[in-house]
Design an enzyme around this catalytic site. Structure first.
Site, short mmCIF file in Angstrom:
data_model
loop_
_atom_site.label_atom_id
_atom_site.label_comp_id
_atom_site.label_asym_id
_atom_site.label_seq_id
_atom_site.Cartn_x
_atom_site.Cartn_y
_atom_site.Cartn_z
CG ASP A 42 -2.01 1.07 1.14
OD1 ASP A 42 -2.43 1.41 0.01
OD2 ASP A 42 -2.40 1.61 2.19
CD GLU A 44 -1.47 5.87 3.58
OE1 GLU A 44 -2.19 6.78 3.10
OE2 GLU A 44 -1.92 4.80 4.00
CG ASP A 99 -1.72 1.84 -4.03
OD1 ASP A 99 -1.30 2.56 -3.11
OD2 ASP A 99 -2.89 1.42 -4.08
CE1 TYR A 165 -6.61 4.82 8.12
CE2 TYR A 165 -4.62 5.07 6.80
CZ TYR A 165 -6.00 5.06 6.91
OH TYR A 165 -6.76 5.27 5.78
CG ASP A 169 -4.50 1.14 5.20
OD1 ASP A 169 -5.57 0.73 5.68
OD2 ASP A 169 -4.39 2.26 4.68
#
Length: 385
Positions: A42, A44, A99, A165, A169
């Site tokens: 993942d 961010e 992504d 968090y 994920d």
């Protein structure tokens, strides 16, 4: 790396969560990942004032261990590029398009053997465009916290809540992957997912064809070949410039401005009209645009783009569209999957335009591969009885 180890998140959480903050640590992690057959991934990022997403964190999970890779303090991603490009390692990502874009931009590598859990869930009837949290709740009976969704991921240091968090994920991705992969194998649909994921990866290549950027400008079909030639050149310049400056396309020049220039800034435009057309454009850009337009004047007619097809009025074919939609819904119900994934309305309209208005043979690309065998051939027969 032990200095960067993060405390275990909870009793059921990963065995270890580690921050990766330099090139040497990343290289060490990648040596471990090279021994695995599947990793959860993942990212961010932030993307409000830039063309490219600004990477803020990369999360990787393997064997219940999690690495949080900090791209703000690492400048050599070649070891990670080799992991992405390794066809022996499945990359498990949920809703992977953004992504994949970020990872390709950051590492220069297109991920091989991608497994998008959102697409897989849709193919198996768990819901269309299902979110990661809903999928975790469904498969793991765990409710994930949403509070950090809109965090400032570029600010350092990252807070403990953000780290928790980010780790969660990816923590559940390998387990969800195992269940979905088994169900895809049992249903004979694994090759469907492979085709969908390859299409997603291939899009990264297609989007870099700057010479086709003009086709994505609204109302471009209204231009004649010479004006369209101007638009093609200006739109290609905007693509290059947006990337070079790392600014959104509209911050370089808006679509409506491109259209206005394509209509008025032709090679035949006089001095005063030309000055008026470029009055609101930065002087350094205006000078370049004028030179681009002048080059279009040297093109022969057969070097200009073919006029684009205007949006078709499909009202006369509403009966065929209704019948096709009903057939798609019937097939989707029998397959236990969302009809939007089998054939969304835009695809049905495009196929109708392709077959009945422009009279082109065969199926549009959307209905190639697994959709051809499931529904595509039948739709073609319905349109060409």
């Amino acid at each position: 790396m032990r200095d960067h180890q993060v405390a275990q998140l909870n009793q059921q959480g990963p065995a270890a969560v580690e921050l990766v903050t330099d090139n040497q640590e990343l290289c060490s992690v990648c040596r471990q990942l090279a021994q695995t057959t599947a990793i959860g991934l993942d990212t961010e990022f932030e993307r409000t004032r830039t063309f490219f997403p600004r990477p803020a964190l990369i999360q990787v999970c393997a064997h219940e261990n999690i690495w949080l890779i900090d791209p703000l303090s690492i400048d050599d991603f070649q070891p990670f590029a080799e992991i992405l490009a390794n066809p022996g390692i499945t990359k498990i990502v949920h809703s992977a398009s953004e992504d994949v874009e970020l990872l390709t931009q950051l590492t220069g590598a297109l991920p091989k053997r991608l497994f998008d859990t959102q697409i897989a869930a849709g193919l198996l009837g768990y819901g269309f465009s299902l979110g990661y949290r809903k999928l975790v709740a469904l498969f793991e009976n765990v409710e994930l916290d949403k509070q950090e969704t809109r965090s400032n991921w570029l600010k350092r240091p990252l807070r403990a809540a953000q780290l928790r968090y980010a780790a969660l994920d990816v923590y559940y991705l390998p387990g969800i992957h195992r269940r979905l992969a088994q169900e895809l194998d049992d249903s004979g649909r694994h090759h469907w997912l492979d085709e969908e994921c390859q299409t997603l990866v291939d899009k990264q290549i297609r989007d870099d064809d700057f010479e086709l950027a003009y086709q994505r400008v609204g109302q471009a079909w209204k231009l004649d070949p010479r004006q369209l030639g101007v638009l093609r050149a200006l739109a290609a310049w905007r693509e290059h410039t947006a990337r070079r400056r790392n600014r959104p396309r509209a911050h370089v020049i808006k679509d409506d401005e491109l259209m206005a220039l394509s209509r008025t800034l032709t090679p035949a435009t006089g001095g005063k009209d030309r000055a008026r057309a470029i009055a609101d454009i930065k002087p350094e850009d205006a000078e370049v645009l004028v030179r681009i337009v002048d080059k279009v004047a040297d093109l022969s007619f057969d070097q200009l783009p073919t006029p684009l097809t205007p949006p078709a009025d499909l009202r006369a074919f509403s009966g065929q569209l209704k019948t096709m939609k009903a057939r798609v819904q019937e097939h989707a119900a029998n397959l236990g999957m969302a009809p939007e994934l089998l054939a969304h309305r835009r695809a049905l309209e495009h196929q109708t335009l392709h077959s009945l208005i422009t009279k082109q043979p065969g199926l549009i690309p959307f209905f190639s591969g697994w959709r051809r065998e499931v529904i595509g051939t039948e739709l073609l027969e319905m349109l060409n009885p």
